[in-house]
Design a protein around this motif. Structure first.
Motif, PDB file in Angstrom:
ATOM      1  N   LYS A   1     -32.798  10.931 -33.717  1.00  0.00           N
ATOM      2  CA  LYS A   1     -32.761  10.776 -35.158  1.00  0.00           C
ATOM      3  C   LYS A   1     -31.841  11.823 -35.786  1.00  0.00           C
ATOM      4  O   LYS A   1     -31.862  12.987 -35.402  1.00  0.00           O
ATOM      5  CB  LYS A   1     -34.171  10.994 -35.711  1.00  0.00           C
ATOM      6  CG  LYS A   1     -34.629   9.930 -36.625  1.00  0.00           C
ATOM      7  CD  LYS A   1     -36.024  10.256 -37.100  1.00  0.00           C
ATOM      8  CE  LYS A   1     -36.609   9.030 -37.733  1.00  0.00           C
ATOM      9  NZ  LYS A   1     -37.915   9.284 -38.277  1.00  0.00           N
ATOM     10  N   ALA A   2     -31.058  11.403 -36.748  1.00  0.00           N
ATOM     11  CA  ALA A   2     -30.183  12.339 -37.462  1.00  0.00           C
ATOM     12  C   ALA A   2     -30.984  13.075 -38.524  1.00  0.00           C
ATOM     13  O   ALA A   2     -31.845  12.497 -39.181  1.00  0.00           O
ATOM     14  CB  ALA A   2     -29.031  11.592 -38.109  1.00  0.00           C
ATOM     15  N   VAL A   3     -30.713  14.347 -38.650  1.00  0.00           N
ATOM     16  CA  VAL A   3     -31.371  15.153 -39.671  1.00  0.00           C
ATOM     17  C   VAL A   3     -30.357  15.459 -40.754  1.00  0.00           C
ATOM     18  O   VAL A   3     -29.256  15.932 -40.471  1.00  0.00           O
ATOM     19  CB  VAL A   3     -31.914  16.472 -39.065  1.00  0.00           C
ATOM     20  CG1 VAL A   3     -32.499  17.355 -40.135  1.00  0.00           C
ATOM     21  CG2 VAL A   3     -32.911  16.191 -37.969  1.00  0.00           C
ATOM     22  N   GLN A   4     -30.751  15.179 -41.970  1.00  0.00           N
ATOM     23  CA  GLN A   4     -29.865  15.470 -43.088  1.00  0.00           C
ATOM     24  C   GLN A   4     -30.408  16.687 -43.834  1.00  0.00           C
ATOM     25  O   GLN A   4     -31.611  16.805 -44.044  1.00  0.00           O
ATOM     26  CB  GLN A   4     -29.780  14.281 -44.036  1.00  0.00           C
ATOM     27  CG  GLN A   4     -29.073  13.098 -43.437  1.00  0.00           C
ATOM     28  CD  GLN A   4     -28.919  11.972 -44.440  1.00  0.00           C
ATOM     29  OE1 GLN A   4     -29.355  12.061 -45.564  1.00  0.00           O
ATOM     30  NE2 GLN A   4     -28.265  10.907 -44.001  1.00  0.00           N
ATOM     31  N   CYS A   5     -29.513  17.572 -44.178  1.00  0.00           N
ATOM     32  CA  CYS A   5     -29.922  18.731 -44.964  1.00  0.00           C
ATOM     33  C   CYS A   5     -28.784  19.129 -45.899  1.00  0.00           C
ATOM     34  O   CYS A   5     -27.618  18.859 -45.636  1.00  0.00           O
ATOM     35  CB  CYS A   5     -30.326  19.894 -44.080  1.00  0.00           C
ATOM     36  SG  CYS A   5     -28.984  20.639 -43.192  1.00  0.00           S
ATOM     37  N   ASN A   6     -29.168  19.755 -46.953  1.00  0.00           N
ATOM     38  CA  ASN A   6     -28.208  20.232 -47.939  1.00  0.00           C
ATOM     39  C   ASN A   6     -28.222  21.758 -47.875  1.00  0.00           C
ATOM     40  O   ASN A   6     -29.172  22.391 -48.360  1.00  0.00           O
ATOM     41  CB  ASN A   6     -28.604  19.726 -49.329  1.00  0.00           C
ATOM     42  CG  ASN A   6     -27.638  20.161 -50.406  1.00  0.00           C
ATOM     43  OD1 ASN A   6     -26.926  21.147 -50.248  1.00  0.00           O
ATOM     44  ND2 ASN A   6     -27.624  19.426 -51.492  1.00  0.00           N
TER      45      ASN A   6
ATOM     46  N   GLU B   1     -28.907  23.632 -51.128  1.00  0.00           N
ATOM     47  CA  GLU B   1     -30.312  23.529 -51.552  1.00  0.00           C
ATOM     48  C   GLU B   1     -31.187  24.520 -50.783  1.00  0.00           C
ATOM     49  O   GLU B   1     -32.054  25.178 -51.356  1.00  0.00           O
ATOM     50  CB  GLU B   1     -30.794  22.094 -51.319  1.00  0.00           C
ATOM     51  CG  GLU B   1     -32.165  21.819 -51.871  1.00  0.00           C
ATOM     52  CD  GLU B   1     -32.563  20.364 -51.646  1.00  0.00           C
ATOM     53  OE1 GLU B   1     -33.620  20.145 -51.043  1.00  0.00           O
ATOM     54  OE2 GLU B   1     -31.794  19.473 -52.081  1.00  0.00           O
TER      55      GLU B   1
END
Length: 112
Positions: free
Chosen positions: A2-7, A10
């Motif tokens: 699964k790909a993890v998205q983060c900013n 933020e």
């Protein structure tokens, strides 16, 4: 997988790590406080210049006197030596690095 998205921006703000945020303000204030006993002192002008010219939270301590650079880099016989003397910021970091990092980490984790 699964790909993890983060900013990242933020995350930085969430933990108070950005410029002018609480962790950087803590580090700047502590550096000023911990450097003070190591800064060469005659009439307190050099120490006071850092308090006046540093923008807390900017990540930059500013000692602004005509002789600040000379006293930082050139060895001399200072009163109360060897505590007071040249390379005060480097010496402060060597002595208090772990303490500074621990305090910053507590703030970033919201424990302080």
């Amino acid at each position: 997988m699964k790909a993890v998205q983060c900013n990242p921006t933020e995350i930085i703000h969430k933990h108070g790590l950005g410029e002018y945020e609480r962790v950087q303000q803590y580090v700047d204030n502590e550096c000023l406080r911990l450097c003070e006993p190591m800064v060469p002192k005659d009439a307190n002008i050099l120490i006071q210049s850092a308090k006046t010219n540093t923008i807390v939270g900017s990540g930059e301590l500013r000692y602004r006197t005509p002789y600040a650079r000379r006293w930082y880099y050139m060895p001399a016989n200072f009163q109360e030596a060897p505590e007071r003397g040249n390379y005060w910021f480097e010496r402060m970091k060597q002595k208090y690095k772990k303490q500074l990092l621990a305090g910053a980490q507590k703030l970033a984790e919201g424990k302080a």
